[in-house]
Design a protein around this motif. Structure first.
Motif, mmCIF file in Angstrom:
data_model
loop_
_atom_site.group_PDB
_atom_site.id
_atom_site.type_symbol
_atom_site.label_atom_id
_atom_site.label_comp_id
_atom_site.label_asym_id
_atom_site.label_seq_id
_atom_site.Cartn_x
_atom_site.Cartn_y
_atom_site.Cartn_z
ATOM 1 N N GLU A 19 3.106 12.494 8.224
ATOM 2 C CA GLU A 19 4.227 12.944 9.060
ATOM 3 C C GLU A 19 4.435 11.998 10.240
ATOM 4 O OE1 GLU A 19 1.694 14.995 8.051
ATOM 5 O OE2 GLU A 19 2.826 16.101 6.538
ATOM 6 N N GLU A 20 3.338 11.536 10.847
ATOM 7 C CA GLU A 20 3.443 10.595 11.965
ATOM 8 C C GLU A 20 4.038 9.266 11.497
ATOM 9 O OE1 GLU A 20 -0.244 11.722 14.915
ATOM 10 O OE2 GLU A 20 -0.736 10.794 12.993
ATOM 11 N N ILE A 21 3.626 8.818 10.340
ATOM 12 C CA ILE A 21 4.152 7.556 9.796
ATOM 13 C C ILE A 21 5.647 7.686 9.528
ATOM 14 C CG2 ILE A 21 4.066 5.948 7.846
ATOM 15 C CD1 ILE A 21 1.039 6.786 7.604
ATOM 16 N N ARG A 22 6.047 8.794 8.904
ATOM 17 C CA ARG A 22 7.461 9.013 8.608
ATOM 18 C C ARG A 22 8.274 9.068 9.902
ATOM 19 N NH1 ARG A 22 8.514 10.155 3.375
ATOM 20 N NH2 ARG A 22 10.476 11.213 3.751
ATOM 21 N N LEU A 23 7.737 9.732 10.929
ATOM 22 C CA LEU A 23 8.455 9.829 12.194
ATOM 23 C C LEU A 23 8.609 8.456 12.834
ATOM 24 C CD1 LEU A 23 9.789 11.330 14.504
ATOM 25 C CD2 LEU A 23 7.504 11.830 15.399
ATOM 26 N N GLU A 24 7.550 7.673 12.862
ATOM 27 C CA GLU A 24 7.633 6.340 13.474
ATOM 28 C C GLU A 24 8.604 5.445 12.708
ATOM 29 O OE1 GLU A 24 6.582 5.711 16.435
ATOM 30 O OE2 GLU A 24 5.568 7.640 16.538
ATOM 31 N N LEU A 25 8.560 5.514 11.394
ATOM 32 C CA LEU A 25 9.500 4.723 10.585
ATOM 33 C C LEU A 25 10.938 5.168 10.833
ATOM 34 C CD1 LEU A 25 7.608 4.447 7.184
ATOM 35 C CD2 LEU A 25 8.190 2.572 8.734
ATOM 36 N N ALA A 26 11.148 6.478 10.901
ATOM 37 C CA ALA A 26 12.489 7.014 11.132
ATOM 38 C C ALA A 26 13.018 6.579 12.497
ATOM 39 C CB ALA A 26 12.471 8.538 11.020
ATOM 40 N N CYS A 27 12.176 6.672 13.518
ATOM 41 C CA CYS A 27 12.594 6.257 14.862
ATOM 42 C C CYS A 27 12.920 4.764 14.906
ATOM 43 C CB CYS A 27 11.512 6.596 15.887
ATOM 44 S SG CYS A 27 11.360 8.355 16.237
ATOM 45 N N ALA A 28 12.083 3.959 14.287
ATOM 46 C CA ALA A 28 12.328 2.513 14.274
ATOM 47 C C ALA A 28 13.603 2.181 13.500
ATOM 48 C CB ALA A 28 11.135 1.787 13.667
ATOM 49 N N ALA A 29 13.806 2.847 12.366
ATOM 50 C CA ALA A 29 15.014 2.592 11.569
ATOM 51 C C ALA A 29 16.261 3.023 12.325
ATOM 52 C CB ALA A 29 14.920 3.313 10.225
ATOM 53 N N TYR A 30 16.179 4.128 13.047
ATOM 54 C CA TYR A 30 17.314 4.569 13.860
ATOM 55 C C TYR A 30 17.556 3.593 15.011
ATOM 56 C CZ TYR A 30 20.343 7.172 16.898
ATOM 57 O OH TYR A 30 21.404 7.524 17.692
ATOM 58 N N ARG A 31 16.494 3.216 15.707
ATOM 59 C CA ARG A 31 16.599 2.271 16.826
ATOM 60 C C ARG A 31 17.266 0.966 16.389
ATOM 61 N NH1 ARG A 31 11.214 0.345 17.730
ATOM 62 N NH2 ARG A 31 11.873 -1.073 16.095
ATOM 63 N N SER A 72 -2.001 5.858 5.582
ATOM 64 C CA SER A 72 -2.468 6.972 6.402
ATOM 65 C C SER A 72 -3.984 6.938 6.570
ATOM 66 C CB SER A 72 -2.034 8.301 5.776
ATOM 67 O OG SER A 72 -2.527 9.383 6.512
ATOM 68 N N VAL A 73 -4.683 6.714 5.486
ATOM 69 C CA VAL A 73 -6.144 6.660 5.540
ATOM 70 C C VAL A 73 -6.600 5.480 6.396
ATOM 71 C CG1 VAL A 73 -8.219 6.237 4.154
ATOM 72 C CG2 VAL A 73 -6.497 7.869 3.360
ATOM 73 N N ARG A 74 -5.957 4.339 6.226
ATOM 74 C CA ARG A 74 -6.379 3.132 6.950
ATOM 75 C C ARG A 74 -6.085 3.200 8.444
ATOM 76 N NH1 ARG A 74 -5.043 -1.925 2.908
ATOM 77 N NH2 ARG A 74 -6.091 -1.028 1.110
ATOM 78 N N THR A 108 0.841 -1.184 0.000
ATOM 79 C CA THR A 108 0.000 0.000 0.000
ATOM 80 C C THR A 108 0.883 1.243 0.000
ATOM 81 O OG1 THR A 108 -1.807 1.107 1.166
ATOM 82 C CG2 THR A 108 -0.182 0.017 2.525
ATOM 83 N N THR A 109 0.374 2.329 -0.476
ATOM 84 C CA THR A 109 1.141 3.566 -0.475
ATOM 85 C C THR A 109 1.066 4.217 0.897
ATOM 86 O OG1 THR A 109 -0.716 4.958 -1.122
ATOM 87 C CG2 THR A 109 0.574 3.952 -2.908
#
Length: 85
Positions: free
Chosen positions: A18-30, A10-12, A4-5
């Motif tokens: 922005e929240e999705i990007r932040l969570e992905l960024a934090c997880a990738a950094y972690r 985001s819709v689902r 999914t895009t």
């Protein structure tokens, strides 16, 4: 589950992109998949904002060679700026 895009996700989920990007960024950094600088850029945050986001998630800073190189490059780039002490 089909791919999914970001917009569809985001819709689902009801999360903003922005929240999705932040969570992905934090997880990738972690998980040490992205350096601090690359993760914060992906999240679209400045240094302090991303540091606070990590702290809120109790994710410790991974300060290694890559981060040291980025910091040294930044220092070299800005050292002659008149506003730097």
């Amino acid at each position: 589950m089909s791919a999914t895009t970001l917009s569809e996700f985001s819709v689902r989920t009801g999360w903003t992109e922005e929240e999705i990007r932040l969570e992905l960024a934090c997880a990738a950094y972690r998980d040490q998949r992205l350096s601090f600088g690359k993760a914060r850029n992906f999240a679209g945050l400045n240094h302090l904002e991303f540091q606070r986001a990590l702290g809120a998630r109790k994710i410790p800073r991974n300060y290694g060679i890559e981060e040291l190189k980025e910091d040294l490059a930044t220092i070299e780039r800005i050292k002659d700026e008149p506003w730097v002490l």
